[in-house]
Design an enzyme around this catalytic site. Structure first.
Site, short mmCIF file in Angstrom:
data_model
loop_
_atom_site.label_atom_id
_atom_site.label_comp_id
_atom_site.label_asym_id
_atom_site.label_seq_id
_atom_site.Cartn_x
_atom_site.Cartn_y
_atom_site.Cartn_z
N HIS A 10 5.87 1.87 6.62
CA HIS A 10 6.62 3.04 6.15
C HIS A 10 8.12 2.72 6.16
CE1 HIS A 10 8.37 7.10 6.11
NE2 HIS A 10 7.28 7.42 5.46
N GLU B 105 6.92 4.75 -2.91
CA GLU B 105 7.99 5.73 -2.82
C GLU B 105 9.32 5.02 -2.64
OE1 GLU B 105 7.21 8.35 0.42
OE2 GLU B 105 7.19 6.78 1.94
#
Length: 228
Positions: free
Chosen positions: A95, A143
């Site tokens: 992440h 993302e």
């Protein structure tokens, strides 16, 4: 591959009201709305609450992080087998707020696979996605880090990048699912994501800090259900 598709993922991160009994109450709300709308929701709670939410709801839950360790020494590490035993069906890798090296990503995917966990790997570009797709993770989460915790959904600002990313996936690892995140904050954002061809999408702050999260989740659930 354990996760249902299409789905909307709710990420608790460390936001107030998302741990312990409060986190469980929100999870039960998400579960109820999923049943009412017919839309699939999955949840990423904090690690200490994995077993609680997995045992008290029927929501698929996955761990926000995992370590590339095996049973034995490794004080403080997150063992894939222990996460699976706690009820997780998957784990997030790389992440933007918890980066990994490419070598660690490959090892973590292998360890998740051995433990029966879906490997969800976050990437921030088509090029990085191509490099990780070679390891055949269960899901690539695309993302842009600058969009996280904003209302600048990539579905609105850079839809062409999503199309390029999906084309790359089709060429490189067609069995890998694609999820987009970062700035997704409304039902129209979710609808546009599915129209662009992704398999899943999700959000964190847009849900857990919303003035009326139940209303927003209901709108999103209906969109997810219509995408099935």
């Amino acid at each position: 591959m354990s996760l249902p598709y299409p789905h909307f993922q709710v990420n608790y991160k460390l936001y107030p009201g998302t741990w312990g009994s409060d986190g469980l109450a929100l999870a039960k709300t998400i579960e109820r709305i999923g049943k009412q709308t017919g839309g699939n929701f999955v949840l990423t709670p904090q690690v200490p609450d994995l077993r609680l939410i997995a045992s008290e709801t029927d929501l698929p839950v996955f761990a926000p992080a995992v370590d590339s360790v095996s049973p034995g020494r490794g004080m403080g590490k997150r063992l894939p087998e222990a996460l699976a035993d706690a009820g997780a069906v998957g784990a997030v890798i790389n992440h933007a707020e918890n980066r990994d090296t490419l070598a660690d990503i490959e090892t973590k995917i292998e360890r998740c696979r051995a433990a029966g966990l879906d490997a969800i790997v976050c990437v921030d570009s088509v090029e990085m996605g191509r490099a990780v797709a070679a390891f055949e993770p269960d899901q690539l989460l695309f993302e842009r880090p600058g969009d996280i915790s904003t209302d600048r959904a990539i579905t609105r600002t850079h839809p062409e990048q999503i199309e390029r990313f999906i084309a790359m996936r089709d060429d490189t690892a067609p069995e890998t699912k694609v999820r987009v995140g970062g700035g997704i904050s409304s039902a129209p954002d979710v609808r546009q994501a599915f129209e662009l061809g992704v398999d899943a999408t999700g959000a964190a702050s847009a849900i857990v800090t919303a003035e009326d999260p139940e209303r927003l989740l209901g709108e999103i659930g209906e969109v997810v259900a219509s995408a099935e």
